[in-house]
Design a protein around this motif. Structure first.
Motif, short mmCIF file in Angstrom:
data_model
loop_
_atom_site.label_atom_id
_atom_site.label_comp_id
_atom_site.label_asym_id
_atom_site.label_seq_id
_atom_site.Cartn_x
_atom_site.Cartn_y
_atom_site.Cartn_z
N ALA A 22 22.00 -3.82 14.59
CA ALA A 22 22.90 -2.87 13.85
C ALA A 22 23.80 -2.19 14.28
CB ALA A 22 21.81 -2.12 13.02
N ASP A 23 24.15 -2.45 15.64
CA ASP A 23 25.39 -1.67 16.27
C ASP A 23 26.17 -2.48 17.24
OD1 ASP A 23 23.56 -2.16 18.38
OD2 ASP A 23 23.31 -0.17 18.84
N ALA A 24 25.69 -3.79 17.71
CA ALA A 24 26.50 -4.60 18.40
C ALA A 24 27.64 -5.16 17.78
CB ALA A 24 25.87 -5.90 19.01
N GLN A 25 28.91 -4.92 18.41
CA GLN A 25 30.23 -5.13 17.55
C GLN A 25 31.39 -5.17 18.67
OE1 GLN A 25 31.76 -1.25 15.70
NE2 GLN A 25 29.53 -0.91 16.08
N VAL A 26 32.35 -5.84 18.30
CA VAL A 26 33.74 -5.80 18.92
C VAL A 26 34.68 -5.22 17.99
CG1 VAL A 26 35.38 -7.11 20.13
CG2 VAL A 26 33.04 -7.86 20.47
N ILE A 27 35.36 -4.26 18.20
CA ILE A 27 36.55 -3.44 17.45
C ILE A 27 37.76 -4.03 17.70
CG2 ILE A 27 37.42 -1.46 16.70
CD1 ILE A 27 34.50 0.04 17.36
N LEU A 28 38.72 -4.53 16.98
CA LEU A 28 39.85 -5.18 17.29
C LEU A 28 40.87 -4.10 16.70
CD1 LEU A 28 39.27 -8.96 16.63
CD2 LEU A 28 39.04 -7.60 18.63
N ASN A 29 42.18 -4.14 17.42
CA ASN A 29 43.23 -3.42 16.87
C ASN A 29 44.42 -4.37 16.22
OD1 ASN A 29 45.07 -0.96 16.78
ND2 ASN A 29 46.35 -2.01 18.14
N MET A 30 44.52 -3.90 14.82
CA MET A 30 45.47 -4.74 14.15
C MET A 30 46.83 -4.59 14.43
SD MET A 30 46.43 -5.26 9.95
CE MET A 30 44.69 -6.15 9.55
N TYR B 119 25.63 -14.24 7.63
CA TYR B 119 26.04 -13.10 8.54
C TYR B 119 27.52 -13.02 8.30
CZ TYR B 119 26.82 -17.96 10.89
OH TYR B 119 27.04 -19.30 10.89
N SER B 120 27.97 -12.17 8.93
CA SER B 120 29.66 -11.71 9.09
C SER B 120 30.34 -12.30 10.16
CB SER B 120 29.87 -10.19 8.89
OG SER B 120 31.19 -9.98 9.05
N LEU B 121 31.47 -12.92 10.00
CA LEU B 121 32.34 -13.55 10.93
C LEU B 121 33.47 -12.63 11.37
CD1 LEU B 121 32.14 -17.23 10.09
CD2 LEU B 121 31.36 -16.51 12.21
N PHE B 122 34.21 -12.19 10.28
CA PHE B 122 35.12 -11.20 10.41
C PHE B 122 35.08 -10.27 9.35
CE2 PHE B 122 39.83 -10.22 9.66
CZ PHE B 122 40.37 -10.20 10.76
N SER B 123 35.43 -8.98 9.73
CA SER B 123 35.17 -7.76 8.86
C SER B 123 36.48 -6.86 9.09
CB SER B 123 33.96 -7.01 8.84
OG SER B 123 33.94 -6.00 8.05
N LEU C 186 34.21 -7.30 14.66
CA LEU C 186 33.56 -8.77 14.76
C LEU C 186 31.96 -8.55 14.92
CD1 LEU C 186 35.93 -10.69 17.56
CD2 LEU C 186 35.91 -10.64 14.79
N GLY C 187 31.19 -9.36 14.52
CA GLY C 187 29.69 -9.17 14.83
C GLY C 187 28.86 -8.36 13.87
N GLN C 188 29.63 -7.98 12.90
CA GLN C 188 28.93 -6.78 11.68
C GLN C 188 29.71 -6.88 10.48
OE1 GLN C 188 25.77 -5.44 12.09
NE2 GLN C 188 25.87 -5.48 14.44
N GLU C 189 29.21 -6.72 9.31
CA GLU C 189 29.82 -6.58 8.17
C GLU C 189 29.94 -5.01 7.58
OE1 GLU C 189 29.67 -6.89 3.43
OE2 GLU C 189 28.06 -7.49 4.28
N GLN C 190 31.15 -4.32 7.55
CA GLN C 190 31.27 -3.08 7.42
C GLN C 190 30.91 -2.87 5.89
OE1 GLN C 190 34.89 -1.48 9.52
NE2 GLN C 190 35.26 -3.58 9.43
N ASP C 191 30.13 -2.12 5.70
CA ASP C 191 30.10 -1.53 4.31
C ASP C 191 30.55 -0.21 3.88
OD1 ASP C 191 28.60 -3.81 3.19
OD2 ASP C 191 26.42 -3.16 3.93
N SER C 192 30.96 0.43 5.04
CA SER C 192 31.85 1.54 5.04
C SER C 192 32.90 1.42 6.10
CB SER C 192 31.31 2.67 5.13
OG SER C 192 30.08 2.88 6.09
N PHE C 193 33.92 2.21 6.16
CA PHE C 193 34.83 2.37 7.28
C PHE C 193 34.25 2.38 8.44
CE2 PHE C 193 38.35 4.41 9.42
CZ PHE C 193 39.30 3.40 9.58
N GLY C 194 34.38 1.32 9.61
CA GLY C 194 33.75 1.27 10.69
C GLY C 194 32.48 1.55 10.77
N GLY C 195 31.45 1.40 9.69
CA GLY C 195 29.94 1.46 9.97
C GLY C 195 29.48 0.90 8.81
N GLY C 196 28.22 1.37 8.45
CA GLY C 196 27.40 0.77 7.27
C GLY C 196 26.78 -0.41 7.57
N PHE C 197 26.41 -0.79 8.80
CA PHE C 197 26.11 -2.00 9.32
C PHE C 197 24.56 -2.31 9.02
CE2 PHE C 197 29.26 -1.03 13.02
CZ PHE C 197 30.10 -1.63 12.19
N ASP C 198 24.26 -3.73 8.58
CA ASP C 198 22.92 -4.14 8.42
C ASP C 198 22.47 -5.32 9.37
OD1 ASP C 198 20.47 -5.36 7.35
OD2 ASP C 198 21.47 -5.39 5.23
#
Length: 225
Positions: A35-43, A66-70, A155-167
């Motif tokens: 519920a926390d493994a992720q890669v954060i990218l800068n647009m 599963y989520s591929l890109f959020s 990458l790796g998680q679906e955001q159910d809130s800004f930058g979080g809410g992972f399942d």
């Protein structure tokens, strides 16, 4: 740089390492459900998006969703989402509205890797999905919509809130590579050319010059050949 982007980079710098590098031949490995493994990218984009194309490759043996890109903003958790519902079914979300694409699983893939490209244009609302370079029937959603650039890509998680809410039950387990994004609807012939180091450099996300932050159990490794 916009103030919100600067704030995100400062926050990321306080919470973990930021890197920018050419990731050619590299993959992000997500070794286990989390519920926390992720890669954060800068647009890298100034102003709202009226069009986009996002492409990536993934390798997994998951059969659950599963989520591929959020991509989420403070006002919309599913501003852009590429979500694998089950084998042979992919959903594209723009501005909270969903369309579903169905396809034969692993058609034309190499050693189990899947290549996916999704595109959308505001003027017509037309969405396209290509799986292993094969087009699927086009769908329509959010005609006339503008995508805010004030968000965060995970990458790796679906955001159910800004930058979080992972399942954890929607987390990605496997390998991700070659994540690129353009601010236009890009022909697949051009995407192929870009993959071969042509002059069509991705304008929003570039795997060859990617700014990213790893959080949780994610490992950068060479692609298995």
């Amino acid at each position: 740089m916009a103030k919100w982007q600067l704030w995100l980079l400062v926050l990321a710098g306080l919470s973990g390492a930021i890197a920018q590098t050419d990731l050619e031949g590299q993959v992000f490995v997500f070794p286990k459900e989390s519920a926390d493994a992720q890669v954060i990218l800068n647009m890298n984009h100034n102003g709202p998006l009226q069009n986009f194309t996002v492409c990536l490759r993934y390798f997994t043996d998951l059969t659950r969703a599963y989520s591929l890109f959020s991509y989420a903003t403070r006002t919309k958790d599913n501003e852009i989402l590429l979500f694998k519902d089950r084998p042979g079914v992919l959903s594209l979300v723009v501005g909270g509205e969903w369309v579903v694409f169905k396809f034969p699983e692993n058609t034309g893939s190499s050693r189990g890797w899947e290549h996916v490209c999704a595109s959308w244009e505001s003027a017509t609302g037309i969405a396209e999905l290509w799986v292993n370079w094969n087009p699927l029937p086009r769908k329509g959603l959010q005609k006339g919509y503008s995508i805010s650039n004030q968000g965060v890509i995970v990458l790796g998680q679906e955001q159910d809130s800004f930058g979080g809410g992972f399942d954890a039950s929607q987390s990605f387990v496997g390998e991700l590579s070659d994540v690129c994004m353009w601010d236009l609807v890009t022909a697949m012939s051009d995407v192929r050319a870009a993959s071969a180091d042509s002059q069509l450099s991705p304008s929003v996300l570039n795997w060859g010059a990617l700014q990213y932050q790893i959080k949780g159990y994610v490992v950068l490794k060479p692609m298995l050949r």
